[in-house]
Design an enzyme around this catalytic site. Structure first.
Site, PDB file in Angstrom:
ATOM      1  N   LYS A 126      -0.541 -46.334   1.636  1.00  0.00           N
ATOM      2  CA  LYS A 126       0.610 -45.464   1.431  1.00  0.00           C
ATOM      3  C   LYS A 126       1.335 -45.198   2.750  1.00  0.00           C
ATOM      4  CE  LYS A 126      -1.689 -43.457  -2.575  1.00  0.00           C
ATOM      5  NZ  LYS A 126      -2.577 -42.407  -3.081  1.00  0.00           N
ATOM      6  N   GLN A 171      -5.080 -36.773  -1.491  1.00  0.00           N
ATOM      7  CA  GLN A 171      -5.770 -37.920  -2.063  1.00  0.00           C
ATOM      8  C   GLN A 171      -6.950 -37.463  -2.920  1.00  0.00           C
ATOM      9  OE1 GLN A 171      -4.822 -41.217  -1.835  1.00  0.00           O
ATOM     10  NE2 GLN A 171      -6.435 -41.569  -3.337  1.00  0.00           N
ATOM     11  N   ASP A 231       3.253 -36.090  -6.362  1.00  0.00           N
ATOM     12  CA  ASP A 231       2.353 -36.662  -7.372  1.00  0.00           C
ATOM     13  C   ASP A 231       2.732 -36.198  -8.780  1.00  0.00           C
ATOM     14  OD1 ASP A 231       0.499 -38.499  -6.394  1.00  0.00           O
ATOM     15  OD2 ASP A 231      -0.794 -36.941  -5.560  1.00  0.00           O
TER      16      ASP A 231
END
Length: 297
Positions: free
Chosen positions: A52, A96, A119
């Site tokens: 990422k 994460q 997210d």
């Protein structure tokens, strides 16, 4: 011939189109910024975060990384999120997952400022998605929606089966499929570990989205002729290779390929799209926060 849906190709197209959005923001004095937070010593999580960060650098997004000792309490993680919430250079925050067992996942996800929740897991953003007014679509379901569109798979009026009911993929995917909007209007069934006769359900589907997290759970006998199969799973299984393992999906690829009209591979299918849509959400977040309109792809 069964069509193999190339996630790398579709993702590259989206990333290329995002370049002009980043240029528009930069011309207004805004550099999109994404903060990644890692609280794990899991090798796979470290790899995902590195991917990422690399994708951000390639697009011109500033990447900030916070790494915390996985033995620290929830409060330490919450304080770090508070710092990132208050930082105007950070437009998106990604924690994460999975987090260590002792961490209160819900408290962590709820602590992220909703306009920085790239997210799409904050309850406010989840509610907007259900209401049909999404601020940020969760990255993997959004990526799947884009893959279907790129493969000219129209979900309107079709029967779709989502195998898996996680908050990350299964539930938001089902919500996107039932929306009265492009990429939706499907009659959608959600299956899971307690579904009786899973194959009976999947064989009736025009579109099967496998996101259960079980290696090769679905094989060709469970796929209807001419269906579209989207495999979200990435599972390590022992294999006689240099690494001692290989990656397989939730779908047994060869037998499913023999029945499907279109199918995604593992790797190279959904995975690249998840990262592309994370970049998309980060650019969108910067646009919202800076009040600088951009033409998102």
């Amino acid at each position: 011939m069964t069509r193999i849906i190339d996630g790398n190709e579709v993702a590259d197209g989206i990333r290329s189109e995002l370049e002009s959005c980043v240029e528009t923001l930069e011309s207004a004095g805004v550099t999109p910024g994404l903060a990644t937070v890692l609280m794990s010593d899991d090798g796979a999580s470290e790899t995902y975060v590195s991917m990422k960060q690399r994708a951000c650098a390639e697009l011109g997004i500033e990447s900030v990384h916070a790494e915390l000792d996985p033995t620290e309490p929830t409060d330490v993680l919450l304080e770090r999120i508070d710092d990132l919430n208050a930082d105007p250079a950070v437009h998106g925050i990604l924690v994460q997952l999975p987090l260590p067992d002792h961490i209160d996942d819900r408290a962590v996800l709820e602590r992220i400022e909703p306009t920085k929740d790239v997210d799409g897991f904050h309850p406010e953003n989840a509610g907007l998605l259900v209401a049909g007014e999404p601020r940020f679509k969760p990255c993997t379901p959004h990526g799947i929606q884009r893959l279907l569109a790129a493969a000219d798979v129209d979900t309107e009026g079709k029967d779709a089966v989502v195998v898996g009911r996680s908050n990350i993929v299964g539930k938001p995917m089902a919500n996107l499929l039932i929306q009265k909007a492009d990429g939706g209007n499907a009659t959608t069934t959600v299956c899971h570990s307690r579904t009786a006769d899973l194959g009976e359900k999947t064989r009736q589907a025009d579109v099967v989205i496998a996101a259960a997290g079980y290696p090769e759970l679905i094989d060709g006998s469970m796929i209807g002729e001419g269906a579209t199969v989207i495999d979200v799973g990435v599972n390590r299984v022992e294999a006689d290779t240099e690494k001692g393992y290989e990656l397989v999906g939730d779908v047994e690829f060869e037998s499913a390929k023999a029945k499907a009209d279109a199918i995604t591979p593992v790797p190279g299918g959904v995975g690249p799209m998840t990262i592309a849509m994370l970049l998309y959400n980060t650019v969108k977040a910067a646009s919202i926060q800076a009040d600088v309109p951009v033409s998102l792809p």
